[in-house]
Design a protein around this motif. Structure first.
Motif, mmCIF file in Angstrom:
data_model
loop_
_atom_site.group_PDB
_atom_site.id
_atom_site.type_symbol
_atom_site.label_atom_id
_atom_site.label_comp_id
_atom_site.label_asym_id
_atom_site.label_seq_id
_atom_site.Cartn_x
_atom_site.Cartn_y
_atom_site.Cartn_z
ATOM 1 N N LEU A 284 7.155 -12.957 5.445
ATOM 2 C CA LEU A 284 6.585 -12.078 4.418
ATOM 3 C C LEU A 284 7.536 -12.128 3.229
ATOM 4 C CD1 LEU A 284 4.984 -9.742 3.137
ATOM 5 C CD2 LEU A 284 6.270 -8.165 4.599
ATOM 6 N N VAL A 285 7.048 -12.619 2.094
ATOM 7 C CA VAL A 285 7.897 -12.642 0.900
ATOM 8 C C VAL A 285 7.335 -11.609 -0.071
ATOM 9 C CG1 VAL A 285 8.921 -14.933 1.007
ATOM 10 C CG2 VAL A 285 6.609 -14.714 0.165
ATOM 11 N N LEU A 286 8.200 -10.739 -0.519
ATOM 12 C CA LEU A 286 7.704 -9.666 -1.375
ATOM 13 C C LEU A 286 8.651 -9.386 -2.517
ATOM 14 C CD1 LEU A 286 9.302 -6.693 -0.833
ATOM 15 C CD2 LEU A 286 8.171 -6.960 1.354
ATOM 16 N N SER A 287 8.040 -8.879 -3.578
ATOM 17 C CA SER A 287 8.815 -8.389 -4.699
ATOM 18 C C SER A 287 8.240 -7.016 -5.025
ATOM 19 C CB SER A 287 8.641 -9.354 -5.873
ATOM 20 O OG SER A 287 9.165 -8.773 -7.039
ATOM 21 N N ASP A 288 9.101 -6.031 -5.147
ATOM 22 C CA ASP A 288 8.620 -4.660 -5.354
ATOM 23 C C ASP A 288 9.705 -3.830 -6.029
ATOM 24 O OD1 ASP A 288 6.136 -3.560 -4.855
ATOM 25 O OD2 ASP A 288 6.418 -3.426 -2.697
ATOM 26 N N PRO A 289 9.294 -2.804 -6.773
ATOM 27 C CA PRO A 289 10.304 -1.856 -7.256
ATOM 28 C C PRO A 289 10.838 -1.010 -6.095
ATOM 29 C CG PRO A 289 8.283 -1.700 -8.552
ATOM 30 C CD PRO A 289 7.975 -2.534 -7.341
ATOM 31 N N ILE A 290 12.106 -0.629 -6.214
ATOM 32 C CA ILE A 290 12.690 0.344 -5.274
ATOM 33 C C ILE A 290 13.429 1.385 -6.109
ATOM 34 C CG2 ILE A 290 12.969 -1.200 -3.286
ATOM 35 C CD1 ILE A 290 16.133 -0.597 -4.836
ATOM 36 N N CYS A 291 13.706 2.529 -5.514
ATOM 37 C CA CYS A 291 14.427 3.560 -6.261
ATOM 38 C C CYS A 291 15.335 4.290 -5.285
ATOM 39 C CB CYS A 291 13.432 4.522 -6.903
ATOM 40 S SG CYS A 291 14.266 5.857 -7.770
ATOM 41 N N ASP A 292 16.646 4.238 -5.554
ATOM 42 C CA ASP A 292 17.597 4.864 -4.636
ATOM 43 C C ASP A 292 17.880 6.323 -5.000
ATOM 44 O OD1 ASP A 292 17.852 2.785 -2.838
ATOM 45 O OD2 ASP A 292 19.360 1.759 -4.043
ATOM 46 N N GLN A 293 17.297 6.791 -6.118
ATOM 47 C CA GLN A 293 17.462 8.212 -6.458
ATOM 48 C C GLN A 293 16.285 8.996 -5.900
ATOM 49 O OE1 GLN A 293 18.455 6.870 -10.731
ATOM 50 N NE2 GLN A 293 18.610 9.096 -10.808
ATOM 51 N N ASP A 294 16.425 10.335 -5.920
ATOM 52 C CA ASP A 294 15.283 11.161 -5.503
ATOM 53 C C ASP A 294 14.248 11.148 -6.613
ATOM 54 O OD1 ASP A 294 16.314 11.893 -3.081
ATOM 55 O OD2 ASP A 294 17.346 13.662 -3.902
ATOM 56 N N MET A 295 13.066 10.639 -6.303
ATOM 57 C CA MET A 295 11.984 10.637 -7.298
ATOM 58 C C MET A 295 11.374 12.046 -7.326
ATOM 59 S SD MET A 295 10.177 8.723 -9.375
ATOM 60 C CE MET A 295 10.515 7.034 -8.929
ATOM 61 N N PRO A 296 11.332 12.701 -8.499
ATOM 62 C CA PRO A 296 10.746 14.047 -8.528
ATOM 63 C C PRO A 296 9.301 14.036 -8.008
ATOM 64 C CG PRO A 296 11.793 13.508 -10.627
ATOM 65 C CD PRO A 296 11.803 12.256 -9.809
ATOM 66 N N GLU A 297 8.960 15.079 -7.250
ATOM 67 C CA GLU A 297 7.628 15.137 -6.614
ATOM 68 C C GLU A 297 6.499 15.057 -7.640
ATOM 69 O OE1 GLU A 297 6.466 15.102 -3.288
ATOM 70 O OE2 GLU A 297 8.503 14.347 -3.179
ATOM 71 N N ASN A 298 6.705 15.703 -8.815
ATOM 72 C CA ASN A 298 5.621 15.683 -9.820
ATOM 73 C C ASN A 298 5.329 14.249 -10.278
ATOM 74 O OD1 ASN A 298 8.261 15.947 -10.993
ATOM 75 N ND2 ASN A 298 7.294 16.153 -12.996
ATOM 76 N N LEU A 299 6.369 13.426 -10.361
ATOM 77 C CA LEU A 299 6.149 12.022 -10.754
ATOM 78 C C LEU A 299 5.543 11.248 -9.577
ATOM 79 C CD1 LEU A 299 9.375 11.122 -12.796
ATOM 80 C CD2 LEU A 299 7.262 12.172 -13.577
ATOM 81 N N ARG A 300 6.078 11.517 -8.384
ATOM 82 C CA ARG A 300 5.554 10.843 -7.181
ATOM 83 C C ARG A 300 4.057 11.085 -7.012
ATOM 84 N NH1 ARG A 300 8.299 7.815 -4.437
ATOM 85 N NH2 ARG A 300 10.341 8.301 -3.642
ATOM 86 N N ASN A 301 3.639 12.319 -7.352
ATOM 87 C CA ASN A 301 2.234 12.677 -7.134
ATOM 88 C C ASN A 301 1.349 12.373 -8.336
ATOM 89 O OD1 ASN A 301 2.736 13.566 -4.546
ATOM 90 N ND2 ASN A 301 3.379 15.587 -5.278
ATOM 91 N N ASP A 302 1.912 11.712 -9.340
ATOM 92 C CA ASP A 302 1.126 11.335 -10.524
ATOM 93 C C ASP A 302 0.462 9.976 -10.216
ATOM 94 O OD1 ASP A 302 0.405 10.062 -12.969
ATOM 95 O OD2 ASP A 302 1.743 11.415 -14.063
#
Ligand SMILES: C[S@@+](CC[C@H](N)C(=O)[O-])C[C@H]1O[C@@H](n2cnc3c(N)ncnc32)[C@H](O)[C@@H]1O
Length: 322
Positions: free
Chosen positions: A170-188
């Motif tokens: 499986l070869v993949l390219s994706d964004p990752i984020c090591d900080q806490d993503m605020p819930e309001n942004l996550r749920n947008d």
């Protein structure tokens, strides 16, 4: 409207009207002799890295590409496979399938070696792939899975695992984020569909890959991708998003756990000609050896003052232990 519907809607629009900045990346576009990428495919490059690596494409592999976008990476994969139906492309958005089909016609005109029927386009869902079990050597996805919420991401990874042959990749390219993503942004839903707020920490992504059964993981690249800053986004602190390129190999998981390569190396600089840990790792005096994180931990536990262990570079490019 669910976030999955919002995603389909966004990519329907991106198929009808190319959006050049949608998932822009600093990764250079592969250039190979006699490969001419149509301008429209470059404009519709909605990926955040590259999944194409000649190292994975030996022995006439059967390739699957999920989330086709404008088709650029399928053309690049076809460059190596060059056979009818060598690459299967799956997308849930009709308009994206139509757009890529048109783009492949254009590619055919620019590239004498390429035929549109090298790519077999199919409508389908990453969460329920219309592909037989263990029929694929190399399965790719670029900038799609980060959109999925955790339960769906797990489903998508299980689907990729299911369709891969043993030792398939499986070869993949994706964004990752090591900080806490605020819930309001996550749920947008829109930000999520734009690949801006669904990403998870790299270590969690790797754990999800090993949890579905991949025994070898290679983190091949990690680069800055986007900043969600306090001026433009509803967040109290700037959030750094990176993009990664990962290859997960359907090897059996060893008793002591999966081998995860994050770009660490070890160098033995003692007085002997070599150091042998009796677990399959022989280090020649003052020669670097690429090691997985598990081996790095085991070597560190020896507390020797004649073995250097590097930090992760997150740019592993082959070789080494395991
Ligand atoms: C961010 S774009 C990436 C396109 C392409 N991989 C690239 O690198 O240019 C996401 C792609 O996934 C497709 N897509 C969205 N949801 C999907 C799903 N559930 N199953 C399959 N494809 C999906 C979209 O239509 C779009 O082509």
């Amino acid at each position: 409207m669910s976030y999955l519907d919002a995603t389909e809607d966004l990519y329907k629009k991106a198929a009808l009207t190319p959006d050049v900045g949608l998932c822009c990346t600093t990764t250079p576009v592969w250039k190979f002799p006699e490969l001419e990428i149509p301008k429209i495919m470059l404009e519709m490059n909605y990926g955040c890295g590259s999944t194409v690596n000649p190292r994975d494409l030996v022995n006439n592999p059967k390739i699957l590409y999920v989330g086709v976008g404008g088709g650029m990476e399928l053309l690049q994969f076809s460059y190596f496979s060059r056979q009818k139906g060598g690459v299967t492309g799956i997308d849930i958005v009709d308009e994206m399938l139509d757009a890529s089909k048109k783009n492949f016609k254009e590619a055919e005109e620019l590239n004498p070696w390429f035929k549109s029927d090298f790519v077999d386009l199919k409508k389908g869902d990453a969460l329920n792939l219309p592909v037989e079990d263990e029929s694929i050597d190399v399965a790719a996805q670029n900038c799609l899975f980060n959109i999925f919420k955790l339960d769906d991401l797990k489903k998508a990874l299980k689907e990729m695992y299911r369709v891969l042959k043993p030792h398939g990749r499986l070869v993949l390219s994706d964004p990752i984020c090591d900080q806490d993503m605020p819930e309001n942004l996550r749920n947008d839903d829109r930000l999520r569909a734009l690949c801006l707020s669904g990403s998870i920490p790299l270590k969690d992504y790797i754990k999800m890959l090993t949890d579905v059964g991949f025994g070898t993981i290679e983190v091949r690249a990690k680069r800055p991708y986007r900043i969600l800053d306090t001026n433009h986004y509803d967040t109290d602190e700037n959030i750094m998003i990176e993009s990664v390129e990962v290859c997960a190999i359907k090897d059996p998981i060893q008793e002591d756990g999966a081998c995860v390569f994050t770009g660490k190396s070890a160098i033995y600089f003692g007085n002997e000609d070599f150091f042998d840990d009796k677990k399959g790792h022989v280090m020649m005096q003052n020669q670097p050896l690429a090691i997985c994180d598990k081996t790095a931990g085991a070597l560190a536990d020896l507390n020797r003052d004649d073995i250097y262990i590097s930090e992760s570079t997150y740019h592993y490019d082959g070789g080494g232990c395991c």
